[in-house]
Design a protein around this motif. Structure first.
Motif, PDB file in Angstrom:
ATOM      1  N   ILE A   1     -48.968 -21.484 -17.502  1.00 39.18           N
ATOM      2  CA  ILE A   1     -49.553 -20.206 -18.013  1.00 39.18           C
ATOM      3  C   ILE A   1     -50.631 -20.989 -19.151  1.00 39.18           C
ATOM      4  CG2 ILE A   1     -49.607 -18.362 -19.524  1.00 39.18           C
ATOM      5  CD1 ILE A   1     -46.839 -17.841 -18.514  1.00 39.18           C
ATOM      6  N   ASP A   2     -51.885 -20.631 -18.965  1.00 37.13           N
ATOM      7  CA  ASP A   2     -52.613 -21.284 -20.220  1.00 37.13           C
ATOM      8  C   ASP A   2     -53.189 -19.787 -20.653  1.00 37.13           C
ATOM      9  OD1 ASP A   2     -55.781 -20.437 -19.373  1.00 37.13           O
ATOM     10  OD2 ASP A   2     -55.131 -21.065 -17.473  1.00 37.13           O
ATOM     11  N   ILE A   3     -53.461 -20.190 -22.063  1.00 40.13           N
ATOM     12  CA  ILE A   3     -53.917 -19.063 -22.866  1.00 40.13           C
ATOM     13  C   ILE A   3     -54.983 -19.586 -23.736  1.00 40.13           C
ATOM     14  CG2 ILE A   3     -52.080 -19.650 -24.422  1.00 40.13           C
ATOM     15  CD1 ILE A   3     -52.123 -16.342 -25.230  1.00 40.13           C
ATOM     16  N   ALA A   4     -56.220 -18.842 -23.643  1.00 36.94           N
ATOM     17  CA  ALA A   4     -57.526 -19.713 -24.224  1.00 36.94           C
ATOM     18  C   ALA A   4     -58.470 -18.486 -24.632  1.00 36.94           C
ATOM     19  CB  ALA A   4     -58.050 -20.412 -23.069  1.00 36.94           C
ATOM     20  N   THR A   5     -59.282 -18.674 -25.851  1.00 35.65           N
ATOM     21  CA  THR A   5     -60.531 -18.134 -26.230  1.00 35.65           C
ATOM     22  C   THR A   5     -61.536 -18.714 -25.232  1.00 35.65           C
ATOM     23  OG1 THR A   5     -60.528 -19.784 -27.891  1.00 35.65           O
ATOM     24  CG2 THR A   5     -59.686 -17.639 -28.652  1.00 35.65           C
ATOM     25  N   LEU A   6     -61.337 -18.154 -24.087  1.00 35.84           N
ATOM     26  CA  LEU A   6     -62.404 -18.795 -23.154  1.00 35.84           C
ATOM     27  C   LEU A   6     -63.709 -18.312 -22.934  1.00 35.84           C
ATOM     28  CD1 LEU A   6     -61.762 -21.303 -21.097  1.00 35.84           C
ATOM     29  CD2 LEU A   6     -61.924 -19.835 -19.175  1.00 35.84           C
ATOM     30  N   THR A   7     -63.781 -16.968 -23.066  1.00 35.41           N
ATOM     31  CA  THR A   7     -65.142 -16.305 -22.870  1.00 35.41           C
ATOM     32  C   THR A   7     -65.569 -15.014 -23.825  1.00 35.41           C
ATOM     33  OG1 THR A   7     -64.351 -14.568 -21.402  1.00 35.41           O
ATOM     34  CG2 THR A   7     -64.949 -16.569 -20.366  1.00 35.41           C
ATOM     35  N   GLY A   8     -66.588 -15.039 -24.326  1.00 32.32           N
ATOM     36  CA  GLY A   8     -67.066 -13.808 -24.950  1.00 32.32           C
ATOM     37  C   GLY A   8     -67.159 -12.739 -24.019  1.00 32.32           C
ATOM     38  N   SER A   9     -67.252 -13.240 -22.764  1.00 28.84           N
ATOM     39  CA  SER A   9     -67.358 -11.937 -21.942  1.00 28.84           C
ATOM     40  C   SER A   9     -66.152 -10.919 -21.511  1.00 28.84           C
ATOM     41  CB  SER A   9     -68.003 -12.162 -20.602  1.00 28.84           C
ATOM     42  OG  SER A   9     -67.016 -12.630 -19.538  1.00 28.84           O
ATOM     43  N   SER A  10     -65.070 -11.591 -22.142  1.00 25.80           N
ATOM     44  CA  SER A  10     -63.790 -10.752 -22.315  1.00 25.80           C
ATOM     45  C   SER A  10     -63.956  -9.537 -23.351  1.00 25.80           C
ATOM     46  CB  SER A  10     -62.784 -11.587 -22.708  1.00 25.80           C
ATOM     47  OG  SER A  10     -62.961 -12.342 -24.042  1.00 25.80           O
ATOM     48  N   ILE A  11     -64.908  -9.704 -24.068  1.00 26.61           N
ATOM     49  CA  ILE A  11     -65.198  -8.667 -25.084  1.00 26.61           C
ATOM     50  C   ILE A  11     -65.979  -7.680 -24.162  1.00 26.61           C
ATOM     51  CG2 ILE A  11     -66.225  -8.010 -27.264  1.00 26.61           C
ATOM     52  CD1 ILE A  11     -65.990 -10.963 -28.255  1.00 26.61           C
ATOM     53  N   GLY A  12     -66.875  -8.183 -23.352  1.00 26.94           N
ATOM     54  CA  GLY A  12     -67.562  -7.165 -22.650  1.00 26.94           C
ATOM     55  C   GLY A  12     -66.690  -6.513 -21.612  1.00 26.94           C
TER      56      GLY A  12
END
Ligand code: BES
Ligand code: ZN
Ligand code: ZN
Length: 500
Positions: free
Chosen positions: A371-382
């Motif tokens: 399992i990886d957990i990451a602040t990967l994208t700003g588009s997750s906010i969108g």
């Protein structure tokens, strides 16, 4: 940590500066516990008749008990048939925040509701305690003035004799859980000049040592030797070199169905974007770009303290994504661990680069699940605003368990598709892969970000959790203060508890 006591004393006694009790919307005040002073009941009845108090969720009324010089707080729980664990957490948080606002040094509450939800008394006691502790969190370490002076010193849980074991058990398990979340918040809030890759390593080493967990590090030299050039590329412009840390929990006794699980957390201690530099308004809070890594350290520690039934290896690639003569450039081609080549189209899409090396290395140890957990994208906010995390993955059964854990902790997830066609978007003209989707980089941001890591995993079932939206709250909400939220810790702990 605020100490917690479980006591058979009741509302009729002056045990805490502030005692809170919940009431359902539209229900009679006579349903309140019988030890509530009758004066309060009468006054409340009067207010309810005049519709000045209705019991809707988070409605709060405080009564002063002159005889004890303490406040009794009645909090609305909303409609009985709509009650959930999350509503309970919200109500408890409301009471805790009120208690703090009147500088009460102690807060008491009880569990008099019967048959209200499918959860056990232990779970309710645990979650109420967690909610109170998390609501009282504050990050004021770096204030020299205006620090809160009167701090909450005690939480009291009222328990009648027969409920005591269940409530005491909930209070016990609440502590490692709340502490894990608060530590993760602290790390996310800590500025990057104080928490760089070396500081993160030191912190995790200390946490491992004091909890008797295995700990090891791959230094920048080790990374180069192993061919983890993606992590090296992201971190090489920083004065503090990139590194990969491993923190490991092995249960003391083997249990049936025990699984080996790798948790991989993004540990970018500051993300300036690199040469594709971020716009001003996005940059300061990129000190929190290591929240996935913080979650992983804290979940492994909590796993040990709670005695969870799996072998859990936390892996955190650490790097600072900054600018210098040595920085990676857009257009560079770099080889990842295992040999795949990547054309770096945007230096700000650095999370997937360091995680690619990390998940590939994690697979070497033959885990049953990654399992990886990451602040990967700003588009997750969108995609989901601040309501839940987008996820994707190949581990179907684990995803189901994670989804239910998300509903129960209210750290919800939403599954995104990984259709074959998306893979086309991350193919490079001159290398195997590119770290930006085609043609503009805005296509399927969350999915292509996650799918990039999938290319580095051979066969192990895998889940990717994008916490780019949830790791940092622009506004406070109930038991989550604004800024670093510690999001994902409670989700992963419950998942690990339930996964078989
Ligand atoms: N750390 C950021 C993602 C992020 C941005 C999290 C804002 C929370 C708030 C990540 O490294 C990043 O910069 N992602 C880029 C990817 C893009 C260049 C494909 C993004 O989301 O804009
Ligand atoms: Zn970035
Ligand atoms: Zn980043």
């Amino acid at each position: 940590m605020i100490p917690i006591t479980v006591t058979k004393e009741t509302y009729a006694e002056p045990v805490a500066a502030c005692s809170a009790v919940g009431i359902f919307e539209g229900e009679d005040a006579k349903n309140l516990p019988e030890d509530i002073p009758s004066g309060v009941i009468d006054e409340l009845k009067g207010l309810m008749q005049k519709k000045q108090f209705t019991g809707k969720l988070k409605e709060l009324r405080s009564f002063t008990l002159d005889s004890f010089h303490h406040a009794l707080v009645v909090v609305g729980l909303g409609k009985r048939q709509e009650y959930t664990l999350e509503r309970m957490r919200k109500a408890v948080a409301k009471a805790a925040i009120f208690a703090r606002s009147v500088k009460a040094p102690s807060l008491a509450f009880n569990f008099h509701l019967k048959d209200v939800d499918p959860f056990s008394l232990t779970t309710r006691a645990q979650e109420a305690t967690v909610a109170a502790l998390l609501a009282l969190y504050r990050f004021d370490k770096y204030k020299t003035e205006g620090k809160e002076r009167a701090r909450m010193k005690k939480l009291v849980l009222f328990a009648q004799a027969r409920d005591r074991p269940a409530i005491a058990e909930g209070a016990r398990t609440a502590q490692p859980i709340a502490e894990a979340v608060m530590n993760a918040r602290d790390m996310g809030n800590t500025p990057a000049n104080i928490l760089g890759p070396a500081d993160f390593e030191e912190y995790a080493r200390k946490r491992a040592k004091s909890n008797r967990l295995r700990f090891s590090v791959l230094s920048t030299r080790d990374l180069k030797r192993k061919g983890m050039d993606l992590l090296v590329a992201v971190g090489k412009a920083s004065k503090e070199g990139p590194r990969m840390i491993k923190i490991e929990y092995i249960p003391s006794r083997k249990t049936r169905g025990m699984k080996k699980i790798a948790l991989v957390g993004k540990g970018v201690t500051f993300d300036s974007g690199g040469l594709n530099i971020k716009p001003t308004q996005w940059m300061d809070y990129m000190k929190s770009d290591m929240c996935g890594g913080a979650d992983v350290v804290e979940v492994v520690v909590a796993a040990k303290r709670l005695g969870l039934p799996h072998h859990i290896t936390g892996i955190i690639p650490l790097a600072e994504n900054v600018i210098g003569g040595d920085a990676m450039r857009p257009g560079d081609v770099v080889k990842g661990y295992g040999g795949k080549t990547v054309e770096i189209m945007n230096t700000d899409a650095e999370g997937r680069l360091i995680l690619a090396d990390a998940v590939a290395w994690a697979e070497d140890a033959k885990p049953d699940l990654i399992i990886d957990i990451a602040t990967l994208t700003g588009s997750s906010i969108g995609h989901l605003g601040y309501e839940g995390s987008p996820v994707l993955g190949t581990a179907e059964k684990a995803l189901e368990v994670l989804e239910q854990a998300g509903l129960d902790t209210h750290e919800r997830i939403w599954k995104m598709p990984i259709w074959k066609e998306f893979e086309e978007l991350i193919k490079s003209d001159i290398a195997d892969l590119r770290n930006l989707s085609k043609p503009t980089g805005r296509e399927a941001g969350v999915i292509t970000g996650g799918l990039f890591m999938k290319q580095f995993i051979k066969k192990t079932p895998w889940i990717h959790i994008d916490i780019g939206n949830m790791s940092w709250f622009p506004e406070a909400r109930d038991y989550i203060p604004k800024q670093a939220s510690g999001w994902g810790v409670r989700l992963l702990i419950l998942f690990l508890e339930r996964f078989k």
